[in-house]
Scaffold this active site. Structure first.
Site, PDB file in Angstrom:
ATOM      1  N   THR A 131       0.827  -1.213   0.000  1.00 15.96           N
ATOM      2  CA  THR A 131       0.000   0.000   0.000  1.00 15.96           C
ATOM      3  C   THR A 131       0.859   1.261   0.000  1.00 15.96           C
ATOM      4  O   THR A 131       1.990   1.252   0.511  1.00 15.96           O
ATOM      5  CB  THR A 131      -0.901  -0.012   1.255  1.00 15.96           C
ATOM      6  OG1 THR A 131      -1.458   1.284   1.435  1.00 15.96           O
ATOM      7  CG2 THR A 131      -0.112  -0.339   2.515  1.00 15.96           C
ATOM      8  N   ASP A 132       0.282   2.365  -0.481  1.00 14.17           N
ATOM      9  CA  ASP A 132       0.988   3.653  -0.403  1.00 14.17           C
ATOM     10  C   ASP A 132       1.011   4.185   1.030  1.00 14.17           C
ATOM     11  O   ASP A 132       1.736   5.125   1.333  1.00 14.17           O
ATOM     12  CB  ASP A 132       0.349   4.688  -1.350  1.00 14.17           C
ATOM     13  CG  ASP A 132      -1.106   5.015  -1.032  1.00 14.17           C
ATOM     14  OD1 ASP A 132      -1.701   4.381  -0.132  1.00 14.17           O
ATOM     15  OD2 ASP A 132      -1.665   5.912  -1.702  1.00 14.17           O
ATOM     16  N   GLU A 133       0.218   3.562   1.918  1.00 14.54           N
ATOM     17  CA  GLU A 133       0.126   4.089   3.292  1.00 14.54           C
ATOM     18  C   GLU A 133       1.437   3.911   4.060  1.00 14.54           C
ATOM     19  O   GLU A 133       1.654   4.559   5.077  1.00 14.54           O
ATOM     20  CB  GLU A 133      -1.064   3.448   4.032  1.00 14.54           C
ATOM     21  CG  GLU A 133      -2.368   3.750   3.310  1.00 14.54           C
ATOM     22  CD  GLU A 133      -3.640   3.337   4.038  1.00 14.54           C
ATOM     23  OE1 GLU A 133      -3.639   3.282   5.271  1.00 14.54           O
ATOM     24  OE2 GLU A 133      -4.648   3.083   3.340  1.00 14.54           O
ATOM     25  N   TYR A 157      -2.090  -0.530  10.831  1.00 17.03           N
ATOM     26  CA  TYR A 157      -2.165  -1.203   9.517  1.00 17.03           C
ATOM     27  C   TYR A 157      -0.940  -0.888   8.681  1.00 17.03           C
ATOM     28  O   TYR A 157      -0.251  -1.796   8.194  1.00 17.03           O
ATOM     29  CB  TYR A 157      -3.440  -0.763   8.779  1.00 17.03           C
ATOM     30  CG  TYR A 157      -3.429  -1.102   7.297  1.00 17.03           C
ATOM     31  CD1 TYR A 157      -3.407  -2.426   6.858  1.00 17.03           C
ATOM     32  CD2 TYR A 157      -3.418  -0.082   6.329  1.00 17.03           C
ATOM     33  CE1 TYR A 157      -3.380  -2.730   5.487  1.00 17.03           C
ATOM     34  CE2 TYR A 157      -3.395  -0.391   4.971  1.00 17.03           C
ATOM     35  CZ  TYR A 157      -3.374  -1.704   4.555  1.00 17.03           C
ATOM     36  OH  TYR A 157      -3.340  -2.009   3.208  1.00 17.03           O
ATOM     37  N   LYS A 161       2.130  -3.291   7.275  1.00 19.55           N
ATOM     38  CA  LYS A 161       2.445  -3.474   5.853  1.00 19.55           C
ATOM     39  C   LYS A 161       3.902  -3.047   5.589  1.00 19.55           C
ATOM     40  O   LYS A 161       4.596  -3.680   4.805  1.00 19.55           O
ATOM     41  CB  LYS A 161       1.490  -2.658   4.970  1.00 19.55           C
ATOM     42  CG  LYS A 161       0.066  -3.171   4.928  1.00 19.55           C
ATOM     43  CD  LYS A 161      -0.090  -4.570   4.362  1.00 19.55           C
ATOM     44  CE  LYS A 161       0.141  -4.653   2.862  1.00 19.55           C
ATOM     45  NZ  LYS A 161      -0.200  -5.995   2.308  1.00 19.55           N
TER      46      LYS A 161
HETATM   47  P1  NAD Z   1      -9.472  -7.648   1.862  1.00 19.54           P
HETATM   48  O1  NAD Z   1      -9.509  -7.368   3.324  1.00 19.54           O
HETATM   49  O2  NAD Z   1     -10.680  -7.417   1.033  1.00 19.54           O
HETATM   50  O3  NAD Z   1      -9.066  -9.171   1.622  1.00 19.54           O
HETATM   51  C1  NAD Z   1      -8.023  -9.793   2.344  1.00 19.54           C
HETATM   52  C2  NAD Z   1      -8.094 -11.287   2.065  1.00 19.54           C
HETATM   53  O4  NAD Z   1      -7.017 -11.909   2.790  1.00 19.54           O
HETATM   54  C3  NAD Z   1      -9.391 -11.948   2.546  1.00 19.54           C
HETATM   55  O5  NAD Z   1      -9.863 -12.842   1.565  1.00 19.54           O
HETATM   56  C4  NAD Z   1      -8.968 -12.687   3.808  1.00 19.54           C
HETATM   57  O6  NAD Z   1      -9.747 -13.845   4.061  1.00 19.54           O
HETATM   58  C5  NAD Z   1      -7.532 -13.046   3.479  1.00 19.54           C
HETATM   59  N1  NAD Z   1      -6.720 -13.251   4.690  1.00 19.54           N
HETATM   60  C6  NAD Z   1      -6.644 -12.435   5.779  1.00 19.54           C
HETATM   61  N2  NAD Z   1      -5.838 -12.986   6.707  1.00 19.54           N
HETATM   62  C7  NAD Z   1      -5.388 -14.157   6.178  1.00 19.54           C
HETATM   63  C8  NAD Z   1      -4.507 -15.171   6.648  1.00 19.54           C
HETATM   64  N3  NAD Z   1      -3.939 -15.101   7.863  1.00 19.54           N
HETATM   65  N4  NAD Z   1      -4.247 -16.231   5.847  1.00 19.54           N
HETATM   66  C9  NAD Z   1      -4.830 -16.333   4.618  1.00 19.54           C
HETATM   67  N5  NAD Z   1      -5.675 -15.415   4.134  1.00 19.54           N
HETATM   68  C10 NAD Z   1      -5.952 -14.339   4.900  1.00 19.54           C
HETATM   69  O7  NAD Z   1      -8.218  -6.820   1.320  1.00 19.54           O
HETATM   70  P2  NAD Z   1      -8.026  -6.068  -0.061  1.00 19.54           P
HETATM   71  O8  NAD Z   1      -8.594  -4.716   0.065  1.00 19.54           O
HETATM   72  O9  NAD Z   1      -8.436  -6.960  -1.160  1.00 19.54           O
HETATM   73  O10 NAD Z   1      -6.437  -5.923  -0.072  1.00 19.54           O
HETATM   74  C11 NAD Z   1      -5.621  -6.953  -0.620  1.00 19.54           C
HETATM   75  C12 NAD Z   1      -4.169  -6.549  -0.474  1.00 19.54           C
HETATM   76  O11 NAD Z   1      -3.941  -5.331  -1.155  1.00 19.54           O
HETATM   77  C13 NAD Z   1      -3.735  -6.320   0.975  1.00 19.54           C
HETATM   78  O12 NAD Z   1      -2.441  -6.826   1.118  1.00 19.54           O
HETATM   79  C14 NAD Z   1      -3.761  -4.800   1.131  1.00 19.54           C
HETATM   80  O13 NAD Z   1      -2.821  -4.395   2.093  1.00 19.54           O
HETATM   81  C15 NAD Z   1      -3.365  -4.373  -0.269  1.00 19.54           C
HETATM   82  N6  NAD Z   1      -3.877  -3.056  -0.671  1.00 19.54           N
HETATM   83  C16 NAD Z   1      -5.197  -2.751  -0.550  1.00 19.54           C
HETATM   84  C17 NAD Z   1      -5.662  -1.515  -0.985  1.00 19.54           C
HETATM   85  C18 NAD Z   1      -7.128  -1.151  -0.906  1.00 19.54           C
HETATM   86  O14 NAD Z   1      -7.502  -0.006  -1.200  1.00 19.54           O
HETATM   87  N7  NAD Z   1      -8.021  -2.066  -0.550  1.00 19.54           N
HETATM   88  C19 NAD Z   1      -4.766  -0.580  -1.534  1.00 19.54           C
HETATM   89  C20 NAD Z   1      -3.422  -0.931  -1.641  1.00 19.54           C
HETATM   90  C21 NAD Z   1      -2.990  -2.169  -1.217  1.00 19.54           C
HETATM   91  P1  TYD Z   2     -11.028   3.725   4.071  1.00 22.95           P
HETATM   92  O1  TYD Z   2     -11.929   3.275   2.974  1.00 22.95           O
HETATM   93  O2  TYD Z   2     -11.144   3.085   5.414  1.00 22.95           O
HETATM   94  O3  TYD Z   2      -9.530   3.598   3.513  1.00 22.95           O
HETATM   95  P2  TYD Z   2      -8.127   4.148   4.152  1.00 22.95           P
HETATM   96  O4  TYD Z   2      -8.333   4.529   5.546  1.00 22.95           O
HETATM   97  O5  TYD Z   2      -7.218   2.958   4.021  1.00 22.95           O
HETATM   98  O6  TYD Z   2      -7.716   5.295   3.284  1.00 22.95           O
HETATM   99  O7  TYD Z   2     -11.232   5.286   4.261  1.00 22.95           O
HETATM  100  C1  TYD Z   2     -11.077   6.200   3.200  1.00 22.95           C
HETATM  101  C2  TYD Z   2     -11.211   7.596   3.769  1.00 22.95           C
HETATM  102  O8  TYD Z   2     -12.561   7.788   4.204  1.00 22.95           O
HETATM  103  C3  TYD Z   2     -10.357   7.859   4.987  1.00 22.95           C
HETATM  104  O9  TYD Z   2      -9.886   9.215   4.961  1.00 22.95           O
HETATM  105  C4  TYD Z   2     -11.295   7.653   6.154  1.00 22.95           C
HETATM  106  C5  TYD Z   2     -12.628   8.105   5.594  1.00 22.95           C
HETATM  107  N1  TYD Z   2     -13.817   7.404   6.143  1.00 22.95           N
HETATM  108  C6  TYD Z   2     -14.905   8.155   6.645  1.00 22.95           C
HETATM  109  O10 TYD Z   2     -14.880   9.397   6.661  1.00 22.95           O
HETATM  110  N2  TYD Z   2     -15.985   7.466   7.140  1.00 22.95           N
HETATM  111  C7  TYD Z   2     -16.051   6.108   7.148  1.00 22.95           C
HETATM  112  O11 TYD Z   2     -17.061   5.533   7.626  1.00 22.95           O
HETATM  113  C8  TYD Z   2     -14.943   5.374   6.610  1.00 22.95           C
HETATM  114  C9  TYD Z   2     -14.962   3.860   6.605  1.00 22.95           C
HETATM  115  C10 TYD Z   2     -13.848   6.061   6.112  1.00 22.95           C
END
Ligand code: NAD
Ligand code: TYD
Length: 354
Positions: A131-133, A157, A161
Site C-alpha cells: 500500500t501507499d500508506e 495497519y 504493511k
Molecule cells: P481484503 O480485506 O478485502 O481481503 C483480504 C483477504 O485476505 C481476505 O480474503 C482474507 O480472508 C484473506 N486473509 C486475511 N488474513 C489471512 C490469513 N492469515 N491467511 C490467509 N488469508 C488471509 O483486502 P483487499 O482490500 O483486497 O487488499 C488486498 C491486499 O492489497 C492487501 O495486502 C492490502 O494491504 C493491499 N492493498 C489494498 C488496498 C485497498 O484499497 N483495498 C490498496 C493498496 C494495497
Molecule cells: P477507508 O476506505 O477506510 O480507507 P483508508 O483509511 O485505508 O484510506 O477510508 C477512506 C477515507 O474515508 C479515509 O480518509 C477515512 C474516511 N472514512 C470516513 O470518513 N468514514 C467512514 O465511515 C470510513 C470507513 C472512512
C-alpha cells in the site's frame, strides 16, 4: 511461471486478480490460498470456481506447514501475495492481529518460498502487494509519494504493511529471493467489503442510514479502480524488474467530502431520487485516531517503464461501481448479515463508543 499461488484471493482485490489470471492464462494453474476471515468471501469467485485451472485452499498464511505443503503439492513457482488484514479502523482496535497476519504471515510465505525453491531462482518470483500508506501522510502542499519516499507509517495497519515490505526486501538482499513490491493507492470497485468508505456509503444511502464522515471530511485519498490495479499487477508480475518497487495510482486525488457528494449524486440518480436528496444523511462524526491527512502517489515509473495507465476515468469508475452494488444487492445483504453480522456488530459497537 506456470503454477501461481495467489494469497487472499477471496478478498476484494485478490478476487479480481484471481479472475484475471484464471481467464487470461488458461495454461497456468492458479491456486488461491485464503483463510476466509470476515473479509474473505468465496461468492466473489462464483463465476470461476469450477474452471479447470483454478484451485482453492483454505489455509492461514501464518501456518508455515500448510503453506509449505501447498508450495510442494502444486510446484509453485510464482507468488502473488495479497492476503492481509486491510482495514485501518480495525487495526486501531486490534493491532496484534495485523502484526501477526501481515508481518508473520508474510514471513511464513517468504520462508516457504525460499525452502521450496532451494536457491533455484530462475523463473521464480515473489510479488508482494502493498500500500501507499507505508509512506505516511502528506500535507496539502507536499509532492506525491515516489518509490524513493522514506517509509513513515502512521497507523498499525500501515506499520504492519511496512514491516512486511521490509521482510520481502530482506529476503531479496540476504538470500537472493526474486521479489517485486507494488505499493498502490486506495482501490474501489465491485466486491469490496462494505466497511470501506465507498461500498459502506453506497449501502447506507440505499438503506437511508447515516453517512459517518470522519472529522471535517477534508482528508484526501487517491482512488484507483480495482481492475486497473489487477492489470498493473499482471504487467509488473510478468514484465517488472526483479528487486524493484513500483508505485501504482491513478493521479486521482479526492477530498473525502467531495467524493462523498459524487457517490450521493450517482446513487440518487440510479434510485430515481432528487439530485442531492441523500446529502441529508451526511453525519460528521469523531475523527479516526491518527487519521492521515493525504495520500497521493506518483506512478510515473510504472507508466514510463511498462506503459501502464488507468483505463477508466473516475466518474466512469464510480458509475460502474454504484451500478454493480445496486445490481448485486443480494451480495451486499449476504455480506452484511449472517456470518458477517458478529463482526459488524463488534465493529460498529466500537465505532459508536468512540
Ligand atoms: P481484503 O480485506 O478485502 O481481503 C483480504 C483477504 O485476505 C481476505 O480474503 C482474507 O480472508 C484473506 N486473509 C486475511 N488474513 C489471512 C490469513 N492469515 N491467511 C490467509 N488469508 C488471509 O483486502 P483487499 O482490500 O483486497 O487488499 C488486498 C491486499 O492489497 C492487501 O495486502 C492490502 O494491504 C493491499 N492493498 C489494498 C488496498 C485497498 O484499497 N483495498 C490498496 C493498496 C494495497
Ligand atoms: P477507508 O476506505 O477506510 O480507507 P483508508 O483509511 O485505508 O484510506 O477510508 C477512506 C477515507 O474515508 C479515509 O480518509 C477515512 C474516511 N472514512 C470516513 O470518513 N468514514 C467512514 O465511515 C470510513 C470507513 C472512512
Amino acid at each position: 511461471m506456470k503454477n501461481i499461488l495467489i494469497t487472499g484471493g477471496a478478498g476484494f482485490i485478490g478476487s479480481h486478480v484471481v479472475r484475471l489470471f484464471v481467464n487470461k492464462y488458461p495454461e497456468y494453474k492458479i491456486v488461491n490460498l485464503d483463510k476466509l476471515t470476515y473479509a474473505g468471501n468465496l461468492e466473489n469467485l462464483k463465476d470461476i470456481e469450477n474452471v479447470s485451472n483454478y484451485a482453492f485452499v483454505k489455509a492461514d498464511i501464518c501456518d508455515f506447514e500448510s503453506v509449505s505443503n501447498v508450495f510442494a503439492k502444486y510446484s509453485i513457482n510464482g507468488v502473488l501475495h495479497l492476503a492481509a488484514e486491510s482495514h485501518v479502523d480495525r487495526s486501531i482496535k486490534d493491532p496484534f492481529t495485523f502484526a501477526k497476519t501481515n508481518i508473520l504471515g508474510t514471513l511464513s510465505l517468504l520462508q516457504a518460498a525460499k525452502e521450496c525453491w532451494k536457491e533455484n531462482y530462475s523463473d521464480k518470483l515473489f510479488h508482494h502487494i502493498s500500500t501507499d500508506e507505508v509512506y505516511g501522510a502528506l500535507q496539502f502542499d507536499e509532492t506525491l509519494f515516489t518509490e524513493q519516499t522514506k517509509y513513515n507509517p502512521h497507523s498499525p495497519y500501515s506499520a504492519s504493511k511496512a514491516g512486511s515490505d521490509h521482510f520481502v526486501r530482506a529476503f531479496h538482499n540476504t538470500y537472493g529471493l526474486p521479489v517485486v513490491i507494488t505499493n498502490c493507492s486506495n482501490n474501489y470497485g465491485p466486491y469490496q467489503f462494505p466497511e470501506k468508505l465507498i461500498p459502506l456509503f453506497i449501502n447506507n444511502i440505499c438503506n437511508n442510514k447515516p453517512l459517518p464522515v470522519y472529522g471535517k471530511g477534508e482528508n484526501v485519498r487517491d482512488w484507483l479502480y480495482v481492475i486497473d490495479h489487477a492489470r498493473a499487477i499482471d504487467l509488473i508480475f510478468h514484465k517488472g524488474r526483479t528487486g524493484e518497487t513500483y508505485n501504482i495510482g491513478g493521479f486521482n486525488e479526492w477530498k473525502n467530502i467531495d467524493l462523498i457528494k459524487v457517490i450521493i449524486k450517482t446513487v440518487d440518480k440510479f434510485l430515481g431520487r432528487a439530485e442531492g436528496e441523500s446529502e441529508k444523511l451526511i453525519t460528521y462524526v469523531t475523527d479516526r485516531a491518527g487519521h492521515d491527512l493525504r495520500y497521493a502517489i506518483d506512478s510515473s515509473k510504472l507508466k514510463n517503464e511498462l506503459g501502464w495507465q488507468p483505463s477508466l476515468q473516475f466518474e466512469e469508475g464510480i458509475e460502474k461501481t454504484v451500478k454493480w452494488y445496486l445490481e448485486n444487492r443480494q451480495w451486499l445483504d449476504n455480506v452484511t448479515s449472517g456470518a458477517y453480522k458478529q463482526y459488524y456488530e463488534e465493529y460498529y459497537e466500537y465505532r459508536d463508543k468512540k
